[in-house]
Design an enzyme around this catalytic site. Structure first.
Site, PDB file in Angstrom:
ATOM      1  N   GLY A  37     -34.441  36.486 -15.373  1.00  0.00           N
ATOM      2  CA  GLY A  37     -35.398  35.843 -16.297  1.00  0.00           C
ATOM      3  C   GLY A  37     -36.735  35.993 -15.842  1.00  0.00           C
ATOM      4  O   GLY A  37     -36.858  36.246 -14.735  1.00  0.00           O
ATOM      5  N   GLY A  39     -40.582  34.068 -16.897  1.00  0.00           N
ATOM      6  CA  GLY A  39     -41.477  33.267 -17.538  1.00  0.00           C
ATOM      7  C   GLY A  39     -42.869  33.296 -17.138  1.00  0.00           C
ATOM      8  O   GLY A  39     -42.937  34.268 -16.478  1.00  0.00           O
ATOM      9  N   GLY A  40     -43.504  32.123 -17.588  1.00  0.00           N
ATOM     10  CA  GLY A  40     -44.818  32.224 -17.448  1.00  0.00           C
ATOM     11  C   GLY A  40     -45.227  32.300 -15.784  1.00  0.00           C
ATOM     12  O   GLY A  40     -46.436  32.529 -15.432  1.00  0.00           O
ATOM     13  N   PHE A  41     -44.250  31.619 -15.203  1.00  0.00           N
ATOM     14  CA  PHE A  41     -44.469  31.343 -13.604  1.00  0.00           C
ATOM     15  C   PHE A  41     -44.143  32.501 -12.859  1.00  0.00           C
ATOM     16  O   PHE A  41     -45.269  32.886 -11.935  1.00  0.00           O
ATOM     17  CB  PHE A  41     -43.749  30.223 -13.318  1.00  0.00           C
ATOM     18  CG  PHE A  41     -43.773  29.621 -11.720  1.00  0.00           C
ATOM     19  CD1 PHE A  41     -44.657  28.592 -11.573  1.00  0.00           C
ATOM     20  CD2 PHE A  41     -42.905  30.248 -10.835  1.00  0.00           C
ATOM     21  CE1 PHE A  41     -44.875  28.291 -10.275  1.00  0.00           C
ATOM     22  CE2 PHE A  41     -42.913  29.975  -9.397  1.00  0.00           C
ATOM     23  CZ  PHE A  41     -43.878  28.888  -9.457  1.00  0.00           C
ATOM     24  N   GLY A  42     -43.305  33.376 -13.442  1.00  0.00           N
ATOM     25  CA  GLY A  42     -43.037  34.519 -12.661  1.00  0.00           C
ATOM     26  C   GLY A  42     -41.686  34.815 -12.858  1.00  0.00           C
ATOM     27  O   GLY A  42     -40.706  34.329 -13.781  1.00  0.00           O
ATOM     28  N   LYS A  43     -41.086  35.766 -11.997  1.00  0.00           N
ATOM     29  CA  LYS A  43     -39.386  36.349 -12.236  1.00  0.00           C
ATOM     30  C   LYS A  43     -38.595  35.278 -11.668  1.00  0.00           C
ATOM     31  O   LYS A  43     -38.919  34.651 -10.552  1.00  0.00           O
ATOM     32  CB  LYS A  43     -39.360  37.730 -11.430  1.00  0.00           C
ATOM     33  CG  LYS A  43     -39.998  38.794 -12.338  1.00  0.00           C
ATOM     34  CD  LYS A  43     -39.551  39.999 -11.497  1.00  0.00           C
ATOM     35  CE  LYS A  43     -40.337  41.265 -12.263  1.00  0.00           C
ATOM     36  NZ  LYS A  43     -40.485  42.516 -11.444  1.00  0.00           N
ATOM     37  N   VAL A  44     -37.396  35.452 -12.295  1.00  0.00           N
ATOM     38  CA  VAL A  44     -36.310  34.313 -11.836  1.00  0.00           C
ATOM     39  C   VAL A  44     -35.149  35.297 -11.358  1.00  0.00           C
ATOM     40  O   VAL A  44     -34.616  36.286 -12.038  1.00  0.00           O
ATOM     41  CB  VAL A  44     -35.882  33.336 -12.581  1.00  0.00           C
ATOM     42  CG1 VAL A  44     -34.747  32.597 -12.228  1.00  0.00           C
ATOM     43  CG2 VAL A  44     -37.142  32.813 -13.442  1.00  0.00           C
ATOM     44  N   LYS A  60     -37.072  31.298  -8.532  1.00  0.00           N
ATOM     45  CA  LYS A  60     -38.064  31.455  -9.040  1.00  0.00           C
ATOM     46  C   LYS A  60     -39.548  31.945  -8.543  1.00  0.00           C
ATOM     47  O   LYS A  60     -39.798  30.840  -7.561  1.00  0.00           O
ATOM     48  CB  LYS A  60     -38.709  29.977 -10.031  1.00  0.00           C
ATOM     49  CG  LYS A  60     -39.063  30.540 -11.299  1.00  0.00           C
ATOM     50  CD  LYS A  60     -39.643  29.066 -12.059  1.00  0.00           C
ATOM     51  CE  LYS A  60     -38.876  28.765 -13.079  1.00  0.00           C
ATOM     52  NZ  LYS A  60     -39.527  27.629 -14.068  1.00  0.00           N
ATOM     53  N   ASP A 162     -43.059  20.443 -22.306  1.00  0.00           N
ATOM     54  CA  ASP A 162     -42.621  21.927 -22.643  1.00  0.00           C
ATOM     55  C   ASP A 162     -41.233  21.899 -23.080  1.00  0.00           C
ATOM     56  O   ASP A 162     -40.303  22.880 -22.619  1.00  0.00           O
ATOM     57  CB  ASP A 162     -43.060  22.941 -21.564  1.00  0.00           C
ATOM     58  CG  ASP A 162     -43.099  24.319 -21.891  1.00  0.00           C
ATOM     59  OD1 ASP A 162     -43.402  24.296 -23.095  1.00  0.00           O
ATOM     60  OD2 ASP A 162     -43.293  25.086 -21.197  1.00  0.00           O
TER      61      ASP A 162
HETATM   62  N1  LIG Z   1     -31.714  27.628 -12.769  1.00  0.00           N
HETATM   63  C1  LIG Z   1     -31.456  28.657 -13.500  1.00  0.00           C
HETATM   64  N2  LIG Z   1     -30.405  29.167 -13.597  1.00  0.00           N
HETATM   65  C2  LIG Z   1     -30.260  30.487 -14.389  1.00  0.00           C
HETATM   66  N3  LIG Z   1     -31.035  31.086 -15.019  1.00  0.00           N
HETATM   67  C3  LIG Z   1     -32.520  30.315 -14.833  1.00  0.00           C
HETATM   68  C4  LIG Z   1     -32.703  29.391 -14.278  1.00  0.00           C
HETATM   69  N4  LIG Z   1     -33.991  29.061 -14.291  1.00  0.00           N
HETATM   70  C5  LIG Z   1     -34.632  30.024 -15.077  1.00  0.00           C
HETATM   71  N5  LIG Z   1     -33.582  30.891 -15.575  1.00  0.00           N
HETATM   72  C6  LIG Z   1     -33.656  31.811 -16.361  1.00  0.00           C
HETATM   73  O1  LIG Z   1     -34.913  32.378 -16.353  1.00  0.00           O
HETATM   74  C7  LIG Z   1     -35.809  32.303 -17.517  1.00  0.00           C
HETATM   75  C8  LIG Z   1     -37.074  32.175 -17.163  1.00  0.00           C
HETATM   76  O2  LIG Z   1     -37.421  30.779 -16.842  1.00  0.00           O
HETATM   77  P1  LIG Z   1     -38.617  29.850 -16.574  1.00  0.00           P
HETATM   78  O3  LIG Z   1     -38.355  28.558 -16.653  1.00  0.00           O
HETATM   79  O4  LIG Z   1     -39.607  30.576 -15.649  1.00  0.00           O
HETATM   80  O5  LIG Z   1     -39.346  30.491 -17.770  1.00  0.00           O
HETATM   81  P2  LIG Z   1     -39.421  30.000 -19.538  1.00  0.00           P
HETATM   82  O6  LIG Z   1     -39.192  28.433 -19.546  1.00  0.00           O
HETATM   83  O7  LIG Z   1     -38.531  30.775 -20.162  1.00  0.00           O
HETATM   84  O8  LIG Z   1     -40.942  30.382 -19.855  1.00  0.00           O
HETATM   85  P3  LIG Z   1     -42.281  29.708 -19.441  1.00  0.00           P
HETATM   86  O9  LIG Z   1     -42.328  29.329 -17.969  1.00  0.00           O
HETATM   87  O10 LIG Z   1     -43.190  30.642 -19.793  1.00  0.00           O
HETATM   88  O11 LIG Z   1     -42.262  28.323 -20.238  1.00  0.00           O
HETATM   89  C9  LIG Z   1     -35.003  31.209 -18.272  1.00  0.00           C
HETATM   90  O12 LIG Z   1     -35.039  31.209 -19.598  1.00  0.00           O
HETATM   91  C10 LIG Z   1     -33.567  31.354 -17.764  1.00  0.00           C
HETATM   92  O13 LIG Z   1     -32.830  32.267 -18.682  1.00  0.00           O
END
Ligand SMILES: Nc1ncnc2c1ncn2[C@@H]1O[C@H](COP(=O)(O)OP(=O)(O)OP(=O)(O)O)[C@@H](O)[C@H]1O
Length: 606
Positions: A37, A39-44, A60, A162
């Site tokens: 995944g 998100g705004g924070f970076g790659k997961v 993350k 959020d």
């Molecule tokens: N604990 C986890 N287990 C499995 N997948 C995860 C986990 N945490 C995050 N992810 C995957 O990574 C994606 C990105 O997560 P993240 O929380 O960084 O961003 P977001 O909530 O989608 O966006 P933003 O940070 O911009 O609000 C998630 O939508 C999910 O699909």
């Protein structure tokens, strides 16, 4: 309102600190193949760490270009270390090195709710059935309710800020958990409808218009965003979608327009339309509409949403609607024309009265909590030599029950509780004087609300110092008891503040628990005591709801097996329900005399 955006310490006792080398090895040096995944924070990344045995985790990694990153990193650690709950994703640890900020979470194999609803991402396979969507909404609502309601040991409450479908993650069994606490705000316990002026943050499509216009953030902003998530679940559309006509760009506005026009059928996700039962649909839509009300005060609380969604689920599951009681409005005051957010549930359950029952006769869930042959059943076998000494340190007597169960070095196993010295207890209770005695084994006293240091009579916070005999605590042992009590943290359970195990200063190896004092005593006093002023019906209803919440928490959230959960109390009765001074008797005198304390407590269960 305190702000979590400051610089909370990242040295959390409940999260592990990893080295960069640990994380590199867990993620195959941040291999692109393991990205799950972004998100705004970076790659997961999906990773694997070993802690004795190997465990799959989500890692993350902060993108160094993210401006918000450092602040959100600390907030996330702070929040997830404070709030641990089955419906919130767990933080396992973090890594902080000069150029790296990395968070390590439990891995949620089915990804996020949004991908399933909008049929995108790796995890999407086929449309989610309606029942599953409903259950996911209930889990998420439970997580938010917990966040909003706070814990009794940790007095803070929080606003997520959020809430959105991509922040609802799904485990292997499709159980849902709230994630991403980087924008969260902590709030004080005593302000049910507190707000804070903040720089507006959140995600477009989910932003509470009132918050956007006024910058006044309340828990009801999360409720608004949750209403949008409910509409996403119903319609299978994104909160913002620019692919259609302009009036349809924002789901909240478009769906409300269609509901108002009576054309909601046209916007329901075609893949679930045939599955949804009419009465379930009506209840679901009604809740969503109420979440989106313009005036935040008029939106339901998350607690109410949980109950009403459970009702909608019962309707969907085909339970005979004539036999299902429609949930009474939790916000009774709303019926009375007051602000629902100010309703206080005055009832709390006491659960330390017969603690042995919680542990005896059944096997605990954790393998390491099973009784062992070393556990002695004859309480006379516990000697002073295995109890902590004056400083809380344990002896090395390996045959002793407590020595075997407490961590080496005598570290307090539950850092959230204060370990009182016996001298402090004597000072709190005026040397356990008869004057301060509430009932056999229980004394009242006063402590400082922040430091828990003893204060003189009537000053600060009233507490009860309760003696626990060896017969109560020798099995399964102090650590088990404290772990259990730490789990029992809920606004409708009497709050435990600390304990004392300085047996050599007390008689007969007793230990002591210190918990909050419920000034109005037990419910039976108010119902059955001769001359007691009758309780009004709304108050009785509130008490019943508060007690039911406490029981529901004990039944579902403590680390005990099903039989134990259903038998927490052998005979649950009115004396297990204690009432505090809040809202029940708003004009009660703040500093009540000991005599009236004792009158009210005379039949208390403490
Ligand atoms: N604990 C986890 N287990 C499995 N997948 C995860 C986990 N945490 C995050 N992810 C995957 O990574 C994606 C990105 O997560 P993240 O929380 O960084 O961003 P977001 O909530 O989608 O966006 P933003 O940070 O911009 O609000 C998630 O939508 C999910 O699909």
């Amino acid at each position: 309102m305190s702000d979590c955006d400051g610089s909370p310490s990242t040295s959390s006792s409940s999260s592990r600190r990893f080295s960069l080398a640990d994380i590199q090895s867990a993620t195959d040096n941040f291999s692109d193949e393991l990205v799950i995944g972004q998100g705004g924070f970076g790659k997961v990344y999906k990773g694997s760490i070993s802690d004795g045995e190997s465990m799959t985790v989500a890692v993350k990694r902060l993108n160094p270009r993210s401006r918000q990153g450092a602040r959100e990193f600390r907030t996330e650690i702070e929040m997830l270390s404070r709030f641990r709950y089955p419906y919130l994703v767990s933080l396992i640890g973090y890594c902080e090195e000069p150029d790296e900020m990395i968070l390590v979470y439990e891995y949620m194999p089915r990804g996020n709710f949004a991908d399933h609803l909008h049929r995108s991402g790796k995890n999407y396979s086929e449309p989610l059935p309606w029942l599953r969507r409903l259950r996911i909404c209930i889990d998420a609502a439970r997580g938010l309710d917990y966040l909003h309601t706070g814990t009794s040991i940790q007095p803070d409450r929080a606003i997520h800020r959020d809430v959105k479908s991509s922040n609802i993650l799904l485990d292997h069994n499709w159980d849902a958990k709230i994630s991403d606490f980087g924008l969260s705000k902590l709030g004080p316990e005593d302000q049910a409808y507190s707000h804070v002026s903040t720089e507006v943050k959140g995600t477009f499509g989910y932003l509470d218009p009132e918050y956007y216009l006024t910058r006044r953030l309340t828990r009801k902003s999360d409720v608004y965003a949750f209403g949008v998530v409910m509409l996403e679940a119903l319609c299978g559309r994104s909160a913002v979608d620019f692919s259609g006509d302009e009036e349809q760009w924002g789901l909240a506005g478009w769906a409300q327009y269609c509901i108002g026009e009576g054309t909601v059928d046209e916007i329901i996700d075609p893949s679930v339309k045939e599955e949804i039962k009419k009465d379930c649909l009506m209840e679901f839509v009604q809740i969503a509409v109420e979440c989106l009300r313009n005036i935040p005060r008029k939106r339901p609380t998350m607690a109410e949403i949980v109950v009403r969604l459970e009702f909608a689920l019962a309707l969907q599951e085909g339970k005979d609607s004539s036999k299902i009681a429609k949930p009474a409005k939790l916000d009774l005051a709303l019926q009375e024309g007051e602000d629902s957010s100010d309703v206080v549930m005055p009832a709390k359950l006491t659960f330390t009265r017969n603690m042995k029952r919680f542990f005896l006769g059944t096997t605990l869930v954790n393998s390491d909590t099973k009784p062992t042959s070393k556990v002695q059943t004859n309480h006379s076998s516990i000697s002073n030599s295995v109890m902590p000494d004056k400083d809380g340190a344990m002896s090395n007597n390996k045959d002793g029950v407590l020595a075997q169960e407490l961590p080496s070095g005598g570290q307090t196993p539950t850092p959230s509780f204060k370990q009182f010295t016996f001298t402090e207890l004597k000072s709190i209770t005026e040397n356990f004087s008869n004057e301060m005695k509430l009932s056999e084994g229980s004394h009242v006293g006063w402590i400082d609300e922040k430091t828990y240091n003893p204060l003189e009579f009537g000053v600060g916070m009233a507490v009860v110092v309760k003696k626990i005999t060896p017969n109560e605590f020798q099995y399964p042992g102090l650590r088990q008891i404290l772990d259990f009590l730490r789990e029992c943290s809920h606004p409708n359970l009497v709050k435990l503040l600390g304990y004392c195990t300085e047996s050599k200063y007390s008689e007969a190896n007793n230990m002591f628990l210190v918990h909050e004092y419920m000034q109005k005593g037990s419910l039976d006093n108010h119902l059955f005591r001769e001359g007691a002023e009758p309780l009004s019906w709304p108050i009785r209803l509130k008490i019943a709801i508060g007690a039911a919440r406490g029981l529901a928490f004990l039944h579902t959230n403590t680390n005990t097996n099903t039989i134990q959960k259903q038998n927490m109390y052998s005979k649950f009765a009115a004396w297990d329900i204690l009432l505090d001074k809040l809202s029940l008797f708003p004009n009660s005198i703040r500093r009540t005399s000991m005599q009236s304390f004792r009158t009210l407590e005379c039949q208390s269960s403490m």
